[in-house]
Structure formats: C-alpha cells, structure tokens
Design an enzyme around this catalytic site. Structure first.
Site, PDB file in Angstrom:
ATOM      1  N   CYS A  65     -32.873   8.553  -5.532  1.00 29.11           N
ATOM      2  CA  CYS A  65     -32.212   7.751  -4.403  1.00 29.11           C
ATOM      3  C   CYS A  65     -31.012   8.448  -3.814  1.00 29.11           C
ATOM      4  O   CYS A  65     -30.971   8.147  -2.660  1.00 29.11           O
ATOM      5  CB  CYS A  65     -31.371   6.330  -5.464  1.00 29.11           C
ATOM      6  SG  CYS A  65     -30.389   7.104  -6.692  1.00 29.11           S
TER       7      CYS A  65
ATOM      8  N   CYS B 203       2.904  12.475  22.335  1.00 31.67           N
ATOM      9  CA  CYS B 203       4.031  12.181  21.748  1.00 31.67           C
ATOM     10  C   CYS B 203       3.487  10.693  21.175  1.00 31.67           C
ATOM     11  O   CYS B 203       3.278   9.949  21.873  1.00 31.67           O
ATOM     12  CB  CYS B 203       5.081  12.140  22.667  1.00 31.67           C
ATOM     13  SG  CYS B 203       6.748  11.754  21.994  1.00 31.67           S
TER      14      CYS B 203
ATOM     15  N   CYS C 195       6.341  17.581  13.386  1.00 30.93           N
ATOM     16  CA  CYS C 195       7.425  17.642  12.150  1.00 30.93           C
ATOM     17  C   CYS C 195       6.386  17.010  11.211  1.00 30.93           C
ATOM     18  O   CYS C 195       6.159  15.689  11.101  1.00 30.93           O
ATOM     19  CB  CYS C 195       8.508  16.441  12.676  1.00 30.93           C
ATOM     20  SG  CYS C 195       9.763  16.190  11.193  1.00 30.93           S
TER      21      CYS C 195
ATOM     22  N   CYS D 215       8.194  13.983   8.900  1.00 29.96           N
ATOM     23  CA  CYS D 215       8.066  12.781   9.558  1.00 29.96           C
ATOM     24  C   CYS D 215       6.647  11.971   9.136  1.00 29.96           C
ATOM     25  O   CYS D 215       6.519  10.927   9.225  1.00 29.96           O
ATOM     26  CB  CYS D 215       8.412  12.734  11.154  1.00 29.96           C
ATOM     27  SG  CYS D 215       9.939  13.203  11.258  1.00 29.96           S
TER      28      CYS D 215
ATOM     29  N   CYS E 186       7.558  15.075  22.021  1.00 29.49           N
ATOM     30  CA  CYS E 186       7.802  15.795  23.337  1.00 29.49           C
ATOM     31  C   CYS E 186       9.414  16.296  22.851  1.00 29.49           C
ATOM     32  O   CYS E 186       9.990  15.685  21.940  1.00 29.49           O
ATOM     33  CB  CYS E 186       7.783  15.071  24.554  1.00 29.49           C
ATOM     34  SG  CYS E 186       9.116  13.678  24.518  1.00 29.49           S
TER      35      CYS E 186
ATOM     36  N   CYS F  93      12.103  13.404  22.846  1.00 28.76           N
ATOM     37  CA  CYS F  93      11.882  12.372  21.776  1.00 28.76           C
ATOM     38  C   CYS F  93      12.229  13.073  20.537  1.00 28.76           C
ATOM     39  O   CYS F  93      12.919  12.202  19.584  1.00 28.76           O
ATOM     40  CB  CYS F  93      10.604  11.577  21.722  1.00 28.76           C
ATOM     41  SG  CYS F  93      10.074  10.784  23.163  1.00 28.76           S
TER      42      CYS F  93
ATOM     43  N   HIS G 105      15.195  18.030   8.858  1.00 34.06           N
ATOM     44  CA  HIS G 105      13.833  18.429   9.130  1.00 34.06           C
ATOM     45  C   HIS G 105      13.348  19.570   9.876  1.00 34.06           C
ATOM     46  O   HIS G 105      14.300  19.874  10.843  1.00 34.06           O
ATOM     47  CB  HIS G 105      13.091  17.127  10.035  1.00 34.06           C
ATOM     48  CG  HIS G 105      12.907  15.907   9.124  1.00 34.06           C
ATOM     49  ND1 HIS G 105      12.228  15.015   9.473  1.00 34.06           N
ATOM     50  CD2 HIS G 105      13.386  15.757   7.850  1.00 34.06           C
ATOM     51  CE1 HIS G 105      12.294  14.044   8.627  1.00 34.06           C
ATOM     52  NE2 HIS G 105      13.019  14.425   7.518  1.00 34.06           N
TER      53      HIS G 105
ATOM     54  N   HIS H 285     -26.606   4.642  -8.617  1.00 29.61           N
ATOM     55  CA  HIS H 285     -27.573   4.371  -7.793  1.00 29.61           C
ATOM     56  C   HIS H 285     -27.211   4.366  -6.501  1.00 29.61           C
ATOM     57  O   HIS H 285     -26.270   3.699  -6.063  1.00 29.61           O
ATOM     58  CB  HIS H 285     -28.360   2.954  -8.088  1.00 29.61           C
ATOM     59  CG  HIS H 285     -29.504   2.746  -7.204  1.00 29.61           C
ATOM     60  ND1 HIS H 285     -30.598   3.439  -6.983  1.00 29.61           N
ATOM     61  CD2 HIS H 285     -29.670   1.755  -6.204  1.00 29.61           C
ATOM     62  CE1 HIS H 285     -31.362   2.894  -6.066  1.00 29.61           C
ATOM     63  NE2 HIS H 285     -30.761   1.851  -5.638  1.00 29.61           N
TER      64      HIS H 285
END
Length: 774
Positions: A419, A603, A614, A617, A632, A635, A648, A689
C-alpha cells in the site's frame, strides 16, 4: 383413494380473491367430473381439490394451468408455492427430469456445489399419504471424487430407499438434478418473440419488468395491476429511453410483460460460449464466493458488483447472491423483507440468482486476448501476466478523471503490504507530471525505469488500472538488485521508496536545496523530501501545513536556496502510531516567499520591498499569526523602538540582481513577487495502511480518494480490489474557519474527509512554473 391416473392436475397461476388460496398450489379434479363440468359449463367456477386440503374449492379456471401427471409429481416435491411457479419457467428441465431413469448419471446440487453421482431411487420419500399423488424425489449415490460429500446412506426418516456408503446419498427434487452430459439449448432472444412465460409468473407492485412494443423492449416498474374487459392490465412507470427521454406511465397487457429477473436468466444463458461451462468444467457458481467480483446481465448491458452474501432467501428456491453494484444501479441497502443481509449504501444492493453471476473478466486472463494484437500493447509471459503499454501517456486530464479513474478495480491493485508503494505511485503520477523526468532521463538502470513507465505509469494513465503483478515486478527488481532484501514482503515508508527510486536507482537531481542563512556563504544541502521536525516550544493546536513548515525551518535555521519544482513534506511523528497533532489542515497553496534565502521579501507591515529580517520577531503575533518577519528600514525602526524589541538583532537581506532600494531617490519601491506551490496529493496512514488523496483539478471539489486494498476477494489465495472514489466533501471542510474545524468530530465528518485531516502523513506540492524547467 382414487387412482392418480383418474385425475386431471393443475397449478394455480394467480392468487385467488381468497387470501388463503395461493398461486403455486397443485390442484386436481376427477376426469369424469371434469367432463361433466365441461358439458354444462357456463363459465362457472371449477370445483378442484387442493393438495393437503380436505375440502374441494371452487376456483376460476382462468387461474389454472393444466399439468401432466409426472409434472405435477415433480413440482409437488418442491417445498413452497413460489418454487413451483419459478420451476415452470424452465419447461425443458421438467421434460428432462421426466425422462430420467434409475442408473442415469447426473449432477446433484448440494450446499451450492454440483456433485457427480448415479440415480438409485425415483419416487416419494414418505411412509403414507392420503393425497392422490406425492412429490417425486431423486435419490442419488455420489461417486468418484464426490463420494462422502452427501447427507445420508440412502435412508430417509429411518427408511432405506437404496444402499450406498456413509454420507454418499442425497435426496433432491428435480430442480437440483441435471444429467451429467446435459447441454441445454439456448432459448431465443426475448426481442425476437414475446415470451409466453409472463402468463405463468405472478407480478407484484414494485417488480422490475420488461415489456415489448414498437419492436423494442422497454423497462420499468410495476405500479398497479388492474382488471379490464380485455383482461389483466399492468400500469408501468417506465425508465428513460436510450436518448434520455422519460417515458412516463403506460398501461400494458399482462401477456406483454416479463419480470426482468427472468429476462436476465434467459440472456445469461445465451452469453458468449466462452463463458458457458464445457463438459467437465467447473460451474461458474462454484468459482464465486462472498467477496468475489462478478458480472451479470441487466437488460442488454453487463453490470458489475461485489458479492456480499450468498444463501437462500425466504420463499425463493434458488441460491441467491446479494451484490453491491458498482454504478449505484441497485434497489436496496442490503435489506430484503425487513432483514439486513449486508449493510451497503442506498440503491447499491441488488439480490440476484447466483446462477446468473459470472466472474468479472475485466482483469482476468480473458483480457489477454483483447490486449494481444493491439498496437503498442503486449503481455509479458510470467506466472501473472504483466501488461506493458509502449505509448507514452500524459497525466489524466481533469475532465477525464471521472470516466477513467473513478470506481472499483481502479488505480493500482495492492498486494502483500504494497500500500505504501501503490499510494505513492498513484499520487505522483496519476494526475501530475512534476516528476515525469524520472521516466525519461538517461540512466544506467533502464530495466526499473522501463517497468515504472511502461507497466505502471502508462497503463494507469491510459486505462486507470494497474494489476498487482506489475507492482510486484517492480518490487522484485528492487530486491534482486540488493537494494533491500524485503521489498517483496515487508511494508516500507513511502518517502523511503521514493528516495530509493529518485536517488539510488534513477539518479535524479535532488529537487530540494536547503541552506542556513546564518553566517556568511550559504552552505547548501540537497535532499529529496523534507521531514518536518517540531520543538515543543510552540503554541500550535490546529496547525496548517504552512505553519508547520515555517516553524520547522525556524527551529532548524533553514531556508530554501531556490524554488523547488516539487516539495515533498512528511509530518512530525513519533513512530507510525503517535501523531503530534490530532488534525492538520492541508494548505492548498504553500507560500514559500518567506522561506527563500535570497529572494526579495515584502515588508510584513507596508508590503514594500524589505531590507531586514528579524528572527526574534518570528513568534510575535502582533504583525501576523506566524511566519518569518521582514521589514523595510522605516518599519523596522518603528517596530524596534519599542522597549520589548530594542534588544532584537536584525539581519540585512541580500537582494538578487535586478532589485534595488530606491527610498533615497524618492521613487516608489518595487513590490516583490510571491512564490507559491500548489498541493497536488496527500498520503495518509492509519493502522499501518496507506491511502492517498489527489487534487486533480482547479475547483475546490476536485478531489479523489484512492485505496489499493479497499476490498478483497477470497482469503490467502484471493486478491485485493483497489478503488478510486470522488470525495468533493473535502472542499467544504477546507473552507471552514479554524474554530469550525476544531469543533468537527472526526467520526462524524462526511465521507472520507476525516482521513485527510486526521491521518495526513505526506504532502506533495508542485510549482507549475518551475516544473517546466526541470
């Protein structure tokens, strides 16, 4: 008691207005009394005696059919009235039985099998009867290889009628006796002359019938039976004609109507002589057992079904079979007169005489005659013939799936733990060409490639069926080349099989290239499939394949080095029995844009070309539910100005040639394209199976389900019946919200949808654009 020869005998052909007088009873009247009645007859009722009844009864002579003395004796041996009526439909059998004598070599039916023997007794098997005649039975002594397969030693109810070895005697009525060398002549086609047996066959409301008019046969169901000045008339609700037009209701004279079950019997007898047992051959009924795949005649067409039950129905003399028919042309769910013999879908169950059934020859050795001589097709001589299709066939088109793939004995036939291989091959090659390069690339192992192409893929795509011997031939080749010594016996993982074929045998370039973006210089590693691994530091409850893949890549610091033409994913498991998630939602489209190492990324906030990634994040749901986070510059500055994200560390993105950042120039940045893969198959596993789902078209409902071992005929020496079924119900569940899906009880989900959501193991994705270049 008057002599039997002094009477005239009849059989009652239709029920009397009095409920206690039934059609099928044997009646008689003294010859002298009958002559007197005829002289003064002014259409009065005929006073007849009824077998087993003390008093005479007045009966309309129209309801009576005259019988010879011997015919009356033979019919009286049958236990029920309905048996006698049915036996009348075979006047040749009555005539043959009347001419049998002591010492005649015959075959006698016992427990569904025909046994050979010699007649040792003809007559009644009762001590005494006050009736003018008694039923005539045949006492048969079994001989040869059938000795000892009987029921007695020639005695019945402590009286000895003949002497034979223990369990070598059988007493049977004429319906279970036939001469050993008897070859009945075929009756004429019903269409050539209206059958006269309709007058001897009682009809009931609801019976399926055929009637004749305009030189053609028509079919329908009895709605009512009415008296008229011209005789009995039958109200019939007719079927659609061959042009698809509805016939409506028609009133037809009774003599023009025949039960379809009788018509089926006649047509079965005049089938191709290759299906008729020759002298000494085993009757077809002996080859058929519960689970057998059979064919039978319906009107002028051959229908197919699986035997679900064999036995004797109440008030029906012949051995019957309950069939689960393929095309839903049945009339019940396996229930007969309130008793459930087998549970099957509505209008899929059909009770028929076992004698009209023949083994399904669609995939038997008979088909070899059809394939031989056709250009481009050959059969390899082997213990089990292997079909070879030389013509290269493209994947099955969406519009052809229903007629080429759907049904029983469709797909790839399973055998001996195959199978995993059946499901993998069906998923990859039935409706997709993404891995067709395996079939045509230059390779040193041309034998396995040829088997794969000509004995499996081409037949599957052209005929919708691959017999088990073709897959076993492939398994033997794998084993003979010492790839694995247990390939013909043991169950394997589908990813192990696909990797073996792609990598070690056909040397296909790995379709999947991974890299780690950390550090400098993305070191690539190639593979044929990707196993999703999950750490336990996640909060997924009802995940999608998209989420699982993103979390796995994140946990293992992986990215895609390039867009794959084919992406094979296996789900996280701890062994075959433990599933990490009770349900997994298939992602119909897999967005891999964020998984690419060097691709341009949008972005997550403004959608413009991103500059940074990042990783910390990733689990922050403020921006999106899951996935890699790209920003970007503008942001990214805003996001990481928050005190929780100031620590970060972001990573600058490397853009492919042709993309550039243009914020400084004041022009609009480019919007990067998204890369998506589409799901085309899913392999599922439950209790070791494997089955598969295939997405064969663009609509949400274009799903089929394949099981190479959906049913089985026989035990150790039997074979599996593969099945492909449409499963449009899958689409409605894929459109549900997460909350709705979470509330679905698996066992209450429609059709086979539960298998897809709860048992998903391997998901196959393809890139239509990239596959053109591989």
């Amino acid at each position: 008691m008057a002599s039997a020869d002094n009477n005239i005998y009849f059989i009652l052909m239709a029920n009397s207005p009095f409920e206690y007088i039934e059609a099928g009873e044997i009646c008689f009247i003294d010859k002298d009394l009958y002559v007197e009645w005829k002289k003064v007859n002014n259409k009065d009722l005929l006073p007849v005696g009824r077998m087993g009844k003390a008093l005479h009864t007045d009966i309309d002579p129209v309801r009576l059919k005259p019988l010879s003395l011997r015919s009356a004796e033979l019919l009286l041996a049958l236990e029920s009235n309905i048996e006698r009526l049915l036996a009348l439909n075979d006047p040749e059998a009555l005539e043959v039985a009347s001419n049998l004598s002591l010492g005649s070599r015959v075959c006698v039916e016992c427990n569904g099998k025909w046994l050979k023997g010699v007649i040792r007794h003809i007559g009644n098997i009762k001590y005494y009867s006050s009736e003018p005649i008694t039923g005539v039975f045949f006492g048969v002594e079994l001989q040869g290889e059938d000795t000892g397969k009987g029921q007695n030693d020639g005695s019945y109810l402590l009286k000895n009628y003949f002497t034979c070895p223990k369990n070598s005697g059988i007493f049977a009525p004429f319906t279970r006796i036939k001469p050993a060398d008897h070859k009945p002549s075929a009756p004429p086609l019903p269409a050539q002359s209206p059958p006269s047996i309709t007058s001897t066959e009682p009809l009931n409301v609801g019976d399926r019938v055929t009637f004749f008019g305009d030189k053609n046969a028509h079919h329908g169901m009895v709605m009512a039976i009415k008296d008229s000045p011209d005789g009995k008339m039958v109200l019939i609700s007719t079927d659609k004609d061959e042009e698809g037009k509805q016939g409506g209701e028609l009133t037809v004279p009774l003599f023009c109507v025949i039960k379809e079950e009788l018509l089926n019997k006649d047509e079965t007898e005049i089938m191709d002589t290759s299906q008729s047992p020759e002298k000494g051959a085993v009757p077809h009924s002996e080859e058929i057992s519960v689970g057998s795949l059979v064919q039978f005649i319906v009107g002028k067409k051959i229908a197919y079904g699986i035997v679900r039950w064999i036995g004797y129905l109440p008030d029906y003399p012949e051995k019957s079979a309950l069939l689960e028919v393929e095309d839903g042309s049945g009339v019940s769910d396996g229930t007969y007169k309130g008793k459930q013999y087998f549970k099957c879908p509505p209008q899929s169950g059909l009770f028929v005489k076992l004698s009209i059934c023949r083994p399904d020859d669609r995939f038997s050795a008979v088909k070899e005659k059809e394939f031989n001589g056709n250009s481009g097709k050959t059969w390899l001589s082997d213990k089990a013939s292997v079909y070879v299709e030389e013509e290269n066939i493209p994947p099955i088109r969406t519009e052809d799936v229903s007629k080429r793939l759907i049904g029983k004995m469709k797909g790839i036939q399973g055998h001996c733990n195959s199978c995993y291989m059946d499901s993998a091959l069906f998923s990859v090659f039935s409706c997709s060409s993404v891995l067709d390069s395996l079939l045509f690339k230059s390779t040193q192992d041309q034998t396995i490639q040829s088997i794969l192409l000509k004995s499996i893929v081409n037949p599957l795509r052209k005929h919708g069926f691959v017999p088990e011997c073709s897959v076993m031939n492939l398994r033997k080749q794998l084993q003979n080349r010492e790839r694995c010594p247990t390939y013909t016996t043991d169950e394997k993982d589908p990813e192990e099989f696909l990797s073996l074929i792609m990598q070690e045998i056909l040397s296909l370039d790995p379709p999947l290239k991974l890299c780690s973006p950390s550090g400098s210089g993305h070191k690539e590693q190639s593979c044929y499939y990707y196993q999703i691994f999950m750490d336990y530091n996640h909060h997924l409850v009802l995940p999608t394949v998209q989420q699982l893949l993103e979390h796995s890549f994140f946990s293992n610091s992986l990215k895609l080095a390039e867009v794959p033409a084919c992406l094979i994913l296996t789900m996280p498991r701890s062994g075959k029995s433990f599933k990490m998630f009770p349900k997994i939602i298939p992602s119909i489209e897999l967005d891999i844009t964020g998984l690419l190492a060097d691709g341009p990324q949008p972005c997550v906030l403004c959608g413009q070309l991103a500059n940074e990634e990042c990783a910390e994040c990733f689990r922050d749901t403020l921006f999106s539910d899951t996935g890699f986070k790209y920003f970007c510059l503008e942001c990214s500055t805003q996001v990481h100005s928050h005190k929780q994200r100031r620590c970060h560390k972001t990573r600058s993105l490397h853009l492919p040639q042709g993309f550039s950042y243009s914020q400084s120039s004041g022009s609009d940045p480019r919007s990067p394209p998204r890369e998506k893969l589409e799901l085309f198959a899913v392999l599922c596993i439950e209790t070791s199976h494997y089955v598969s789902f295939v997405k064969y078209g663009p609509r949400d409902t274009d799903w089929i389900f394949f099981d190479s071992m959906a049913d089985r005929v026989g035990e150790s020496n039997g074979y599996n019946i593969p099945e492909v079924r449409a499963c449009p119900e899958v689409g409605q569940y894929l459109h549900m919200s997460l909350a709705q899906l979470a509330n679905q009880v698996p066992r209450e989900m429609e059709g086979v949808a539960k298998r897809l959501f709860c048992d998903g193991y391997m998901y196959l994705y393809q890139s239509k654009s990239m596959s053109l270049y591989r």
